[in-house]
Scaffold this motif. Structure first.
Motif, mmCIF file in Angstrom:
data_model
loop_
_atom_site.group_PDB
_atom_site.id
_atom_site.type_symbol
_atom_site.label_atom_id
_atom_site.label_comp_id
_atom_site.label_asym_id
_atom_site.label_seq_id
_atom_site.Cartn_x
_atom_site.Cartn_y
_atom_site.Cartn_z
ATOM 1 N N THR A 53 5.107 6.707 -5.677
ATOM 2 C CA THR A 53 3.751 6.739 -5.107
ATOM 3 C C THR A 53 3.743 6.583 -3.592
ATOM 4 O OG1 THR A 53 3.697 4.359 -5.429
ATOM 5 C CG2 THR A 53 2.681 5.715 -7.136
ATOM 6 N N ASP A 69 0.849 -1.180 0.000
ATOM 7 C CA ASP A 69 0.000 0.000 0.000
ATOM 8 C C ASP A 69 0.897 1.246 0.000
ATOM 9 O OD1 ASP A 69 -2.149 1.699 0.351
ATOM 10 O OD2 ASP A 69 -2.819 0.818 2.236
ATOM 11 N N ARG A 70 0.275 2.402 -0.199
ATOM 12 C CA ARG A 70 1.031 3.665 -0.147
ATOM 13 C C ARG A 70 1.178 4.113 1.301
ATOM 14 N NH1 ARG A 70 -2.948 6.944 -3.509
ATOM 15 N NH2 ARG A 70 -1.726 8.727 -2.850
ATOM 16 N N TYR A 71 2.403 4.428 1.668
ATOM 17 C CA TYR A 71 2.683 4.933 3.006
ATOM 18 C C TYR A 71 3.518 6.201 2.858
ATOM 19 C CZ TYR A 71 1.060 0.428 4.749
ATOM 20 O OH TYR A 71 0.280 -0.664 5.032
ATOM 21 N N PRO A 72 3.554 7.017 3.906
ATOM 22 C CA PRO A 72 4.431 8.191 3.821
ATOM 23 C C PRO A 72 5.863 7.743 3.501
ATOM 24 C CG PRO A 72 3.048 8.314 5.773
ATOM 25 C CD PRO A 72 2.829 6.957 5.184
ATOM 26 N N PRO A 73 6.554 8.457 2.618
ATOM 27 C CA PRO A 73 7.896 8.015 2.194
ATOM 28 C C PRO A 73 8.842 7.853 3.384
ATOM 29 C CG PRO A 73 7.116 9.810 0.821
ATOM 30 C CD PRO A 73 6.137 9.671 1.936
ATOM 31 N N ASN A 75 0.825 -3.421 4.553
ATOM 32 C CA ASN A 75 -0.029 -4.285 3.735
ATOM 33 C C ASN A 75 0.514 -4.396 2.320
ATOM 34 O OD1 ASN A 75 -1.697 -4.408 5.908
ATOM 35 N ND2 ASN A 75 -3.273 -3.062 5.070
ATOM 36 N N ILE A 76 0.493 -5.616 1.835
ATOM 37 C CA ILE A 76 0.816 -5.843 0.419
ATOM 38 C C ILE A 76 -0.491 -5.813 -0.352
ATOM 39 C CG2 ILE A 76 1.518 -7.667 -1.182
ATOM 40 C CD1 ILE A 76 3.694 -8.334 0.893
ATOM 41 N N ILE A 77 -0.520 -5.062 -1.441
ATOM 42 C CA ILE A 77 -1.782 -4.999 -2.192
ATOM 43 C C ILE A 77 -1.740 -5.757 -3.520
ATOM 44 C CG2 ILE A 77 -2.495 -2.829 -1.105
ATOM 45 C CD1 ILE A 77 -1.860 -1.471 -3.829
ATOM 46 N N ARG A 78 -0.554 -6.008 -4.043
ATOM 47 C CA ARG A 78 -0.465 -6.790 -5.280
ATOM 48 C C ARG A 78 0.807 -7.618 -5.259
ATOM 49 N NH1 ARG A 78 -4.993 -4.999 -6.472
ATOM 50 N NH2 ARG A 78 -5.344 -2.918 -7.319
#
Lengths: 82, 371
Positions: free
Chosen positions: B252, B216-220, B293-296
């Motif tokens: 991202t 997932d996208r997280y703050p860098p 979390n892994i999304i793909r």
């Protein structure tokens, strides 16, 4: 019918026991869960945990809104993805 | 279009770079692609100066120089980031590997410097305590290769004409497509990875399956591409299944996690136990990944040659047939260098680096082919 209180982006909401966070989100004035990289609003799509569109923060942890049931005093934040 | 000068088969990063380079030099290119995803669509897009053998290093260093000339012109969707690579020594004994790599890179005029354990922690706070140190290679970077490939083709303008279709047969100075179209040109260049085996009717390339996961996208929180120093040993193993820690921060905010290698697994099915091994390995370097979390997840096939180096240049037997194949996991890094070497040879110009180690004749002797 028993109801529980949750907060969505700081706003208190009473919902029926047993509904998903995705369902709770749909009861608010703002249907989206998060913004995409390009700023587009995203909402639950598959509702079965596959599409990953409905990512929100629940009590500070990233979850899928469609796969999480509302619990009393749950804090849900529409994910801005940092 | 008038008759093309060159037909390029394959519009992945290699074929696109070749078509672009040939177009820049005044040739008319017919670019054929079946639209199916290949290695370019599956990989990490790491521009990395690998140094595990001299020929690999020479091509990487040359190609990265060409990339650095190009990146300023690339649009944002190509996702170029000058992140550099941090090679990580998990244990003290791996520091020797870091020193060897540093010396080899220096010999190729590629900048790098040794990093202490304390400095590692300061520049990448997510790394676990107790890593021994590492090597920072500032000239490495990342791109989003599928968009770079499309952009390179666009840069070719009218000199590149695209054909959507599957190349099914090679004829002297011609390619036949599945729909019956027959394209002719002075030269035919195969840049279609594993699909070349069928067109050449010989098992020139071996498939090395890999799988990747993205969060997932997280703050860098991660600045460099992080790779374990043992990666080279894994990447070059010619047998068995292996994993090596490789983590890339995407623009991202997602974290892209690799890597694995499996031989003779031609399907595109995820191997869950291998994925678990990859993720365990990753959490040994970055423990907080376990909370993300892994999304793909997805798989892809690298096209590996018998000696691990690409085949760049004329086919030793078939006149007018050229190869740009076998880039394995380094196709994005070496694409521009490979394309420049191909164009130099095609136009009978002197290449900027010695291309002898990459010439197809080393793996395709005349005797073998005619036998």
């Amino acid at each position: 019918m028993s109801k529980i209180a949750i907060t969505i982006d700081g706003e208190r909401l009473w919902v029926k026991v047993g509904i998903s966070v995705a369902a709770a989100l749909s009861m608010t004035s703002q249907p989206h869960c998060r913004l995409s990289v390009s700023g587009q609003p995203r909402a639950p799509f598959c509702s079965m945990g596959i599409c990953q569109e409905c990512r929100v923060s629940i009590n500070g942890v990233r979850r899928l809104a469609c796969q999480t049931l509302c619990q009393a005093d749950m804090h849900i934040t529409r994910s801005d993805n940092g | 279009m008038k008759r093309a000068d060159v037909i390029v088969v394959g519009a992945g990063i290699i074929g696109s770079a070749c078509a672009w380079q040939l177009a820049r030099r005044g040739l008319r290119v017919a670019l054929v692609d079946d639209g199916l995803p290949g290695a370019t669509a599956a990989g990490m897009g790491h521009l990395v100066c690998m140094a595990d053998n001299p020929a690999e290093l020479a091509l990487c260093a040359y190609s990265l120089r060409l990339w650095r000339e190009l990146v300023a012109q690339m649009p944002e969707h190509c996702a170029w980031r000058s992140c550099g690579t941090l090679w990580l020594a998990e244990h003290e004994d791996e520091l020797a590997l870091a020193e060897q790599k540093q010396q080899r890179l220096a010999a190729a005029e590629a900048e790098s410097r040794l990093v202490s354990a304390g400095e590692l922690r300061r520049c990448e706070p997510l790394l676990r305590h107790g890593l021994a140190g590492g090597l920072h290679v500032p000239g490495d970077g990342i791109v989003y290769a599928p968009n770079v490939a499309r952009w390179l083709i666009e840069q070719g303008g009218e000199a590149i004409v695209r054909y959507r279709g599957s190349a099914v047969a090679l004829e002297p100075q011609a390619v036949r497509l599945a729909d019956g179209t027959r394209l002719t040109a002075d030269a035919v260049l195969l840049a279609c990875g594993l699909a070349a085996n069928a067109l050449l009717a010989e098992p020139l390339l071996r498939a090395k399956k890999g799988q990747l996961a993205i969060t997932d996208r997280y703050p860098p929180q991660v600045r460099h591409q992080l790779v374990e120093l043992g990666y080279g040993a894994s990447a070059h193993a010619s047998n068995g299944t292996s994993v090596a820690f490789n983590l890339q921060a995407r623009p991202t905010g997602q974290l892209l996690l690799g890597s694995s290698r499996q031989f003779d697994a031609p399907d595109d099915v995820l191997d869950m136990s291998l994925l678990a091994t990859m993720l365990q390995r990753a959490t040994q370097f970055v423990p907080s990944l376990a909370q993300m979390n892994i999304i793909r997840c997805w798989t892809g096939q690298r096209a590996a040659s018998a000696d691990g180096l690409p085949l760049l240049g004329p086919h030793p037997v078939h006149d007018g047939l050229w190869l740009a194949l076998g880039h394995e996991g380094l196709g994005v890094t070496t694409a521009l260098g490979s394309a420049a070497l191909i164009a130099d040879r095609l136009l009978r110009q002197r290449p900027a680096i010695d291309d002898t180690p990459y010439r197809p004749v080393r793996l395709l002797t005349v005797e073998e082919v005619s036998a």
